[in-house]
Design a protein around this motif. Structure first.
Motif, PDB file in Angstrom:
ATOM      1  N   GLY A 160      15.952 -50.955 -10.769  1.00  0.00           N
ATOM      2  CA  GLY A 160      16.727 -51.254  -9.580  1.00  0.00           C
ATOM      3  C   GLY A 160      16.572 -50.237  -8.466  1.00  0.00           C
ATOM      4  N   GLU A 183       7.231 -54.270 -10.963  1.00  0.00           N
ATOM      5  CA  GLU A 183       8.317 -55.128 -10.500  1.00  0.00           C
ATOM      6  C   GLU A 183       8.427 -56.352 -11.388  1.00  0.00           C
ATOM      7  OE1 GLU A 183       8.258 -56.378  -6.468  1.00  0.00           O
ATOM      8  OE2 GLU A 183       8.355 -54.352  -5.668  1.00  0.00           O
ATOM      9  N   ILE A 230      12.455 -56.920  -8.548  1.00  0.00           N
ATOM     10  CA  ILE A 230      13.279 -55.743  -8.832  1.00  0.00           C
ATOM     11  C   ILE A 230      12.381 -54.672  -9.446  1.00  0.00           C
ATOM     12  CG2 ILE A 230      15.240 -54.849 -10.126  1.00  0.00           C
ATOM     13  CD1 ILE A 230      16.380 -57.693 -10.055  1.00  0.00           C
TER      14      ILE A 230
END
Length: 97
Positions: free
Chosen positions: A45, A9, A13
């Protein structure tokens, strides 16, 4: 030089650049116990969880909007009458007072 991680991450995200397998692709798009958005099997994403009914509503609305756009000829809602009126000369009055 150290190997960079291929998944993790950044600023909350998720990203995943591991080579996707067919099983991971299928399980990523169908997660019955999860919400509408789930982590993408490859890339950065989120994607739609097709096991959630809300995702099907989003797809139906997007499909309806696309159908409506293709049926209208791709115009941005401009009627033909406005095109004729824009070709006429315009009188401009400048007041020098």
């Amino acid at each position: 030089m150290a190997d960079k991680p291929s998944s993790g991450e950044i600023l909350g995200i998720p990203y995943n650049f591991e080579r996707p397998s067919l099983g991971r692709l299928l399980s990523s798009y169908w997660q019955p116990g999860k919400g509408m958005l789930v982590e993408k099997p490859f890339g950065i994403g989120y994607t739609l969880n097709l096991a959630n009914w809300r995702s099907w509503i989003v797809l139906a609305v997007a499909g309806g909007l696309y159908y409506q756009q293709t049926q209208s000829g791709g115009a941005a809602g401009a009627p033909d009458d406005d095109a004729d009126a824009s070709d006429e000369p315009v009188e401009v009055i400048v007041d020098d007072d």
